[in-house]
Design a protein around this motif. Structure first.
Motif, PDB file in Angstrom:
ATOM      1  N   ILE A 104     -27.693 -40.132  23.888  1.00 53.08           N
ATOM      2  CA  ILE A 104     -28.608 -39.293  23.108  1.00 53.08           C
ATOM      3  C   ILE A 104     -27.923 -38.734  21.862  1.00 53.08           C
ATOM      4  N   GLN A 105     -26.650 -38.336  21.987  1.00 55.04           N
ATOM      5  CA  GLN A 105     -25.946 -37.813  20.807  1.00 55.04           C
ATOM      6  C   GLN A 105     -25.156 -38.910  20.094  1.00 55.04           C
ATOM      7  N   THR A 106     -24.671 -39.901  20.842  1.00 56.35           N
ATOM      8  CA  THR A 106     -23.770 -40.922  20.289  1.00 56.35           C
ATOM      9  C   THR A 106     -24.517 -42.099  19.665  1.00 56.35           C
ATOM     10  N   GLY A 107     -25.802 -42.230  19.958  1.00 53.34           N
ATOM     11  CA  GLY A 107     -26.539 -43.442  19.590  1.00 53.34           C
ATOM     12  C   GLY A 107     -26.897 -43.539  18.120  1.00 53.34           C
ATOM     13  N   PHE A 108     -27.422 -44.690  17.763  1.00 53.84           N
ATOM     14  CA  PHE A 108     -27.974 -44.947  16.425  1.00 53.84           C
ATOM     15  C   PHE A 108     -26.962 -44.732  15.301  1.00 53.84           C
ATOM     16  N   ALA A 109     -25.877 -45.490  15.387  1.00 48.64           N
ATOM     17  CA  ALA A 109     -24.882 -45.621  14.313  1.00 48.64           C
ATOM     18  C   ALA A 109     -23.932 -44.431  14.206  1.00 48.64           C
ATOM     19  N   ARG A 110     -24.185 -43.363  14.903  1.00 46.91           N
ATOM     20  CA  ARG A 110     -23.418 -42.128  14.744  1.00 46.91           C
ATOM     21  C   ARG A 110     -21.903 -42.359  14.867  1.00 46.91           C
ATOM     22  N   THR A 111     -21.487 -43.155  15.844  1.00 48.04           N
ATOM     23  CA  THR A 111     -20.042 -43.286  16.113  1.00 48.04           C
ATOM     24  C   THR A 111     -19.407 -44.480  15.418  1.00 48.04           C
ATOM     25  N   GLY A 112     -20.154 -45.164  14.551  1.00 47.57           N
ATOM     26  CA  GLY A 112     -19.594 -46.357  13.911  1.00 47.57           C
ATOM     27  C   GLY A 112     -19.872 -47.633  14.689  1.00 47.57           C
TER      28      GLY A 112
ATOM     29  N   THR B 290     -33.887 -47.869   8.028  1.00 48.95           N
ATOM     30  CA  THR B 290     -32.902 -47.231   7.144  1.00 48.95           C
ATOM     31  C   THR B 290     -31.477 -47.515   7.618  1.00 48.95           C
ATOM     32  N   ILE B 291     -31.254 -47.390   8.925  1.00 51.09           N
ATOM     33  CA  ILE B 291     -29.912 -47.648   9.483  1.00 51.09           C
ATOM     34  C   ILE B 291     -29.479 -49.067   9.153  1.00 51.09           C
ATOM     35  N   GLU B 292     -30.404 -50.009   9.285  1.00 49.67           N
ATOM     36  CA  GLU B 292     -30.059 -51.408   9.037  1.00 49.67           C
ATOM     37  C   GLU B 292     -29.881 -51.678   7.546  1.00 49.67           C
TER      38      GLU B 292
ATOM     39  N   LEU C 159     -29.203 -49.659   4.995  1.00 53.42           N
ATOM     40  CA  LEU C 159     -28.088 -48.956   4.341  1.00 53.42           C
ATOM     41  C   LEU C 159     -26.763 -49.182   5.069  1.00 53.42           C
ATOM     42  N   ASP C 160     -26.762 -50.052   6.084  1.00 51.01           N
ATOM     43  CA  ASP C 160     -25.568 -50.269   6.916  1.00 51.01           C
ATOM     44  C   ASP C 160     -24.929 -48.944   7.312  1.00 51.01           C
ATOM     45  N   LEU C 161     -25.697 -48.114   7.989  1.00 54.44           N
ATOM     46  CA  LEU C 161     -25.172 -46.792   8.357  1.00 54.44           C
ATOM     47  C   LEU C 161     -24.101 -46.881   9.441  1.00 54.44           C
ATOM     48  N   VAL C 162     -24.051 -48.004  10.164  1.00 55.93           N
ATOM     49  CA  VAL C 162     -22.926 -48.208  11.090  1.00 55.93           C
ATOM     50  C   VAL C 162     -21.623 -48.263  10.287  1.00 55.93           C
ATOM     51  N   GLY C 163     -21.628 -49.046   9.227  1.00 53.89           N
ATOM     52  CA  GLY C 163     -20.454 -49.126   8.354  1.00 53.89           C
ATOM     53  C   GLY C 163     -20.178 -47.798   7.672  1.00 53.89           C
ATOM     54  N   ARG C 164     -21.238 -47.120   7.308  1.00 49.76           N
ATOM     55  CA  ARG C 164     -21.126 -45.820   6.641  1.00 49.76           C
ATOM     56  C   ARG C 164     -20.468 -44.788   7.579  1.00 49.76           C
ATOM     57  N   ALA C 165     -20.802 -44.833   8.875  1.00 48.66           N
ATOM     58  CA  ALA C 165     -20.172 -43.914   9.842  1.00 48.66           C
ATOM     59  C   ALA C 165     -18.672 -44.186   9.932  1.00 48.66           C
ATOM     60  N   ARG C 166     -18.292 -45.454   9.892  1.00 48.04           N
ATOM     61  CA  ARG C 166     -16.855 -45.786   9.921  1.00 48.04           C
ATOM     62  C   ARG C 166     -16.161 -45.316   8.650  1.00 48.04           C
ATOM     63  N   HIS C 167     -16.882 -45.432   7.538  1.00 44.19           N
ATOM     64  CA  HIS C 167     -16.327 -44.957   6.262  1.00 44.19           C
ATOM     65  C   HIS C 167     -16.102 -43.437   6.318  1.00 44.19           C
ATOM     66  N   ILE C 168     -17.058 -42.722   6.904  1.00 46.48           N
ATOM     67  CA  ILE C 168     -16.923 -41.266   7.039  1.00 46.48           C
ATOM     68  C   ILE C 168     -15.689 -40.936   7.885  1.00 46.48           C
ATOM     69  N   GLU C 169     -15.488 -41.697   8.959  1.00 43.16           N
ATOM     70  CA  GLU C 169     -14.285 -41.486   9.782  1.00 43.16           C
ATOM     71  C   GLU C 169     -13.021 -41.705   8.947  1.00 43.16           C
ATOM     72  N   SER C 170     -13.036 -42.753   8.124  1.00 42.82           N
ATOM     73  CA  SER C 170     -11.832 -43.070   7.345  1.00 42.82           C
ATOM     74  C   SER C 170     -11.553 -41.993   6.295  1.00 42.82           C
TER      75      SER C 170
END
Ligand SMILES: *Cc1c(COP(=O)(O)O)cnc(C)c1O
Length: 457
Positions: free
Chosen positions: A274-282, A347-349, A351-362
């Motif tokens: 519920i909190q980790t889903g939908f691209a949040r964790t990369g 939007t997630i797909e 804008l590649d928000l999965v990649g964006r989450a990894r970028h935020i981590e970096s």
């Protein structure tokens, strides 16, 4: 107070709000204080407030309040508006749907949006097998239904959960949640047949983080075998990264060992994403980090760009175990919320928000680690993607430091940065920025955080 950041326009066309931190009054300002007085008179006190600024607009990485202040959002309304507030695809899908019809009840006369969301969930969640989904309103409701489904499938009643777990505030999910204050205190009696196991919490594992995963898994599986009996266990329920519990990333090997134990013993393995889903964790779902394939996944929060929606998704044979009419609810999978979910997933797909989450981590991780080296009170830095946290302790130890945590959060709030706290001991600062936040704002928020630590140290 910076105005150095250019307006941010996402590739999909919005939002229009200037992406700046700009304070024109104290936080909270006079109009917010006035509204807060009304709120105190009209709203039950049990519903708490992290930061009493009343919002009039939000988008990208900012919240604008009634006094004209523009604050940096590092909370996303608790990991909900990952695609940004009023994301263009969400707004257009919702607008179209709300004009067409607002409700029929899917159990009375169905509509395509509900089915389309289920198809998306079935394909996006981990696992290469036939899947089905059912939709509900809140995270807690999804968790309750996952337990109902697992019990129907197995004919067993016990549910295994973990220290520091958070699964919601309804009666069953309070029982599944670990922390007494504020979630459970004075609200019992609680549902029976819930068993709590030690959590693989690397920072607090007695023999050190390296041994944490395997040792915690050995303890949990031994307790399940000897204290509950595997043939009585319907489900093992766990957050792949704990949310309210303090962004605890389980020691390596813990989740795979639990999943394997469940598979061997006919226990339904439920990942509460519920909190980790939908691209949040990369990753689209955090279970993927250790290659874990849950039998059932619960989702909510980031699913629909801010509209209330939740789901249970999983193996088709397990999902179909509940009898016809056994699942549902008046509003579950409301057509407007389904339209929002389709807009958010698009939007997630796009804008590649999965990649964006990894970028935020970096961007964030090196800064947080540097702060940990500089400030004694930071004991641990952890998380994945755009779900990151620091745990505060008394110098040179592991004793939780909740008062410094509150002080740092308050200093950030006063400077116009919305940060949240978490943790069983109230000593974790957690960061959940919208995945569309501009880099410049994120860096500015980290500057504010560093100043806040300096002022508290
Ligand atoms: C927020 C949350 C819930 C409860 O969701 P609600 O929509 O507030 O009922 C359950 N599990 C996890 C992991 C959560 O973060």
């Amino acid at each position: 107070m910076s105005e150095s950041v250019a307006n941010f326009v996402s590739p999909s066309g919005g939002p229009e709000l200037p992406q700046v931190r700009r304070l024109v009054t104290a936080i909270p300002g006079p109009r917010s204080l006035e509204m807060f007085a009304r709120r105190e008179a009209a709203v039950a006190r049990g519903v708490s407030t992290t930061l009493p600024v009343f919002v009039t607009a939000a988008g990208g990485g900012v919240l604008v309040d009634v006094d004209g202040n523009s604050l940096i959002d590092m909370g996303s309304g608790i990991a909900v508006v990952s695609v940004g507030n009023s994301a263009p695809h969400v707004v257009s899908a919702v607008t179209e749907q709300v004009a067409a019809f607002t409700h029929t009840c899917f159990m009375v006369t169905p509509y395509e949006g509900y089915v389309a969301v289920c198809e998306k969930l079935n394909s996006l969640t981990p696992g290469d097998f036939p899947k089905k989904s059912a939709l509900f309103n809140s995270g807690a409701e999804a968790v309750e239904n996952a337990v109902k489904i697992a019990r129907a499938h197995t004919g067993r009643s016990a549910v295994v959960v973990f220290d520091h777990a958070y699964h919601g505030r309804t009666n069953l999910t309070m029982a599944l949640t670990a922390k007494s204050m504020p979630y459970k205190h004075s609200f019992g009696p609680f549902a029976p047949e819930i068993y709590r196991m030690p959590m693989a919490y690397p920072f607090r594992w007695p023999s050190g983080p390296a041994n944490c995963g395997p040792e915690a898994a050995a303890l949990a599986t031994s307790h399940m075998t000897t204290q509950i009996g595997v043939n009585n266990i319907a489900a093992v329920l766990i957050e792949p990264i704990q949310g309210e519990g303090g962004f605890v990333v389980p020691g390596e090997g813990f989740l795979p060992a639990l999943a394997e134990f469940c598979a061997e013993n006919g226990i339904v393995f439920i990942a509460d994403e519920i909190q980790t889903g939908f691209a949040r964790t990369g990753e689209m779902f955090a279970s993927s980090y250790e290659g874990v394939t849950p039998d059932l996944v619960t989702t909510a929060k980031g699913i629909a760009g801010g509209l209330p929606l939740s789901a249970v998704t999983g193996r088709a044979d397990i999902m179909d175990a509940a009898h016809v009419g056994g699942l549902g609810g008046t509003y579950g999978g409301n057509p407007v919320a389904c339209a929002a979910a389709l807009g958010a997933i698009r939007t997630i797909e796009e804008l590649d928000l999965v990649g964006r989450a990894r970028h935020i981590e970096s961007l964030m991780m090196p800064r947080l680690r540097a702060m940990a080296a500089k400030f004694d009170c930071i004991g641990d830095v952890r998380g994945r993607g755009a779900m990151l946290a620091v745990e505060l302790v008394k110098p040179d130890g592991v004793e939780p430091d909740a008062s410094s945590t509150v002080a740092v959060a308050k200093a950030c709030h006063a400077a116009g940065v919305v940060v949240l706290t978490a943790g069983t001991f109230g000593n974790v600062l957690r960061f959940l920025p919208p995945l569309v936040i501009p880099d410049e704002l994120l860096i500015e928020a980290l500057d504010v955080l560093e100043d806040a630590f300096a002022s508290v140290s």
